[in-house]
Motif scaffolding. Structure first.
Motif, PDB file in Angstrom:
ATOM      1  N   ASP A   3     -33.457  -5.807  34.387  1.00  0.00           N
ATOM      2  CA  ASP A   3     -33.450  -4.605  33.565  1.00  0.00           C
ATOM      3  C   ASP A   3     -32.981  -3.414  34.384  1.00  0.00           C
ATOM      4  OD1 ASP A   3     -35.976  -5.340  34.791  1.00  0.00           O
ATOM      5  OD2 ASP A   3     -36.772  -3.466  34.006  1.00  0.00           O
ATOM      6  N   HIS A   5     -32.472   0.862  34.812  1.00  0.00           N
ATOM      7  CA  HIS A   5     -33.116   2.125  34.466  1.00  0.00           C
ATOM      8  C   HIS A   5     -32.397   3.277  35.166  1.00  0.00           C
ATOM      9  CE1 HIS A   5     -36.838  -0.036  33.054  1.00  0.00           C
ATOM     10  NE2 HIS A   5     -36.308  -0.942  33.854  1.00  0.00           N
ATOM     11  N   THR A  63     -26.985   0.737  31.067  1.00  0.00           N
ATOM     12  CA  THR A  63     -28.397   0.868  31.417  1.00  0.00           C
ATOM     13  C   THR A  63     -29.270   0.587  30.196  1.00  0.00           C
ATOM     14  OG1 THR A  63     -29.936   2.254  32.683  1.00  0.00           O
ATOM     15  CG2 THR A  63     -28.784   3.316  30.875  1.00  0.00           C
ATOM     16  N   ASP A  64     -30.444   0.091  30.428  1.00  0.00           N
ATOM     17  CA  ASP A  64     -31.363  -0.235  29.334  1.00  0.00           C
ATOM     18  C   ASP A  64     -32.260   0.939  28.962  1.00  0.00           C
ATOM     19  OD1 ASP A  64     -30.634  -3.079  29.161  1.00  0.00           O
ATOM     20  OD2 ASP A  64     -31.587  -3.235  31.134  1.00  0.00           O
ATOM     21  N   TYR A  65     -32.587   1.765  29.949  1.00  0.00           N
ATOM     22  CA  TYR A  65     -33.529   2.865  29.728  1.00  0.00           C
ATOM     23  C   TYR A  65     -33.025   4.110  30.433  1.00  0.00           C
ATOM     24  CZ  TYR A  65     -36.577  -1.001  28.433  1.00  0.00           C
ATOM     25  OH  TYR A  65     -37.104  -2.132  27.842  1.00  0.00           O
ATOM     26  N   ALA A  98     -29.116   3.081  25.385  1.00  0.00           N
ATOM     27  CA  ALA A  98     -30.350   3.012  26.172  1.00  0.00           C
ATOM     28  C   ALA A  98     -31.510   3.645  25.427  1.00  0.00           C
ATOM     29  CB  ALA A  98     -30.159   3.724  27.510  1.00  0.00           C
ATOM     30  N   GLU A 209     -40.866   0.931  27.136  1.00  0.00           N
ATOM     31  CA  GLU A 209     -40.663  -0.509  27.025  1.00  0.00           C
ATOM     32  C   GLU A 209     -41.389  -1.137  25.836  1.00  0.00           C
ATOM     33  OE1 GLU A 209     -39.621  -1.569  31.629  1.00  0.00           O
ATOM     34  OE2 GLU A 209     -41.682  -1.918  30.961  1.00  0.00           O
TER      35      GLU A 209
END
Length: 306
Positions: A3, A5, A63-65, A98, A209
């Motif tokens: 993951d 961030h 990016t995921d977050y 994101a 999350e």
């Protein structure tokens, strides 16, 4: 896949979020104007003006977050600095896909006479409170329209590691350790919630999350309220130091200080936080995320150690 961030802001919250994520093996990048290293193993650092929407969107690709941990230090410049920065963050979250996790504040609620729960309206009348309320309202509107996924956490005045001059209590600690009198604003004897920055970081990551937590505000689990005088006394006691004498800046004296200092004019607008009980209701986040605050004694030790 690991993951990914992207954290905007290398202040106390940003550093704690980065440390938490890096320790578990996530891919973490901290973006700040300077790009200066946080000193955290496994964290990448990026020099970036986050108010540049195109540059931030490029950094956020894949990016995921995306975490908004920015904290413009100069209160007098918020009206200039925050709007383009907030717009850029919203744009980057929408373009990248994101999750957008925001470190908020209690300012949007304005003066309150009850424990501060997430159900209270954002009813601030001062310009900082209205600005922060507008930032969340814009993110919430984008979330509700399906353009992005957003969530915000709000804590009270920060204590803990690395807060320094950003905290009402921590800024007094270096001189108080040397036995100097402490000058506080407002009443020093009223119950006031203090939030540990590490607990804010844990709550921000948990909210980001948890897809079911998106689209709303959550309050950071925090210790039982104490007066600001007691908080400083407890911090000093945690390292074996005696209490110090405390003075209070209020009323006419505060008004005079505000005439001479732009910063004090900003602080006078939010003096209501120190002229009445200011207590955070964090029950919702405790129940949702299973987070309990760092024990008060440890919060005080961390604050004393800087």
């Amino acid at each position: 896949m690991v993951d990914s961030h992207l954290i905007v802001g290398a202040g106390p919250i940003g550093r704690h979020v980065a440390a938490l994520l890096a320790e578990r093996g996530s891919r973490v990048t901290v973006a700040s104007r300077s790009g200066r290293s946080t000193g955290i193993d496994g964290v990448e650092h990026l020099a970036l003006d986050a108010s540049d929407a195109d540059a931030l969107a490029r950094a956020a690709e894949g990016t995921d977050y995306l975490y908004n941990c920015a904290n413009p230090a100069d209160y007098t410049q918020w009206e200039r600095v925050w709007p383009p920065l907030a717009a850029s963050l919203l744009s980057a979250a929408e373009r990248s896909g994101a999750v957008y996790a925001i470190t908020g504040a209690l300012y949007p609620y304005g003066p309150v006479d009850v424990p501060i729960s997430e159900g209270l309206p954002d009813a601030a009348t001062d310009h900082k409170g209205r600005l922060r309320a507008r930032m969340w309202a814009e993110a919430k509107a984008a979330h509700d329209a399906g353009r992005l996924r957003a969530v915000e956490i709000r804590g009270s005045d920060y204590m803990g590691s690395g807060v320094g001059g950003n905290g009402h209590i921590s800024r007094l600690v270096p001189d108080a350790i040397r036995g100097k009198r402490a000058m506080m604003m407002g009443r020093t004897d009223l119950p006031h919630t203090f939030t540990d920055v590490a607990d804010a970081a844990r709550t921000l990551v948990a909210a980001a999350e948890d897809p079911g937590a998106h689209g709303r505000v959550w309050h950071v689990p925090s210790n039982a309220p104490v007066s600001q005088a007691q908080a400083l006394t407890d911090v000093l006691a945690s390292i074996g130091k005696p209490p110090v004498k405390i003075s209070s800046l209020r009323g006419a004296a505060l008004a005079a200080a505000a005439l001479a200092s732009p910063f004090m004019r900003e602080m006078r607008e939010i003096i209501y936080q120190w002229e009445r009980p200011y207590v955070l209701d964090d029950a919702a986040a405790r129940a949702r995320f299973g987070i309990t605050p760092t024990p008060w004694a440890e919060v005080c030790r961390r604050t004393a150690q800087g």
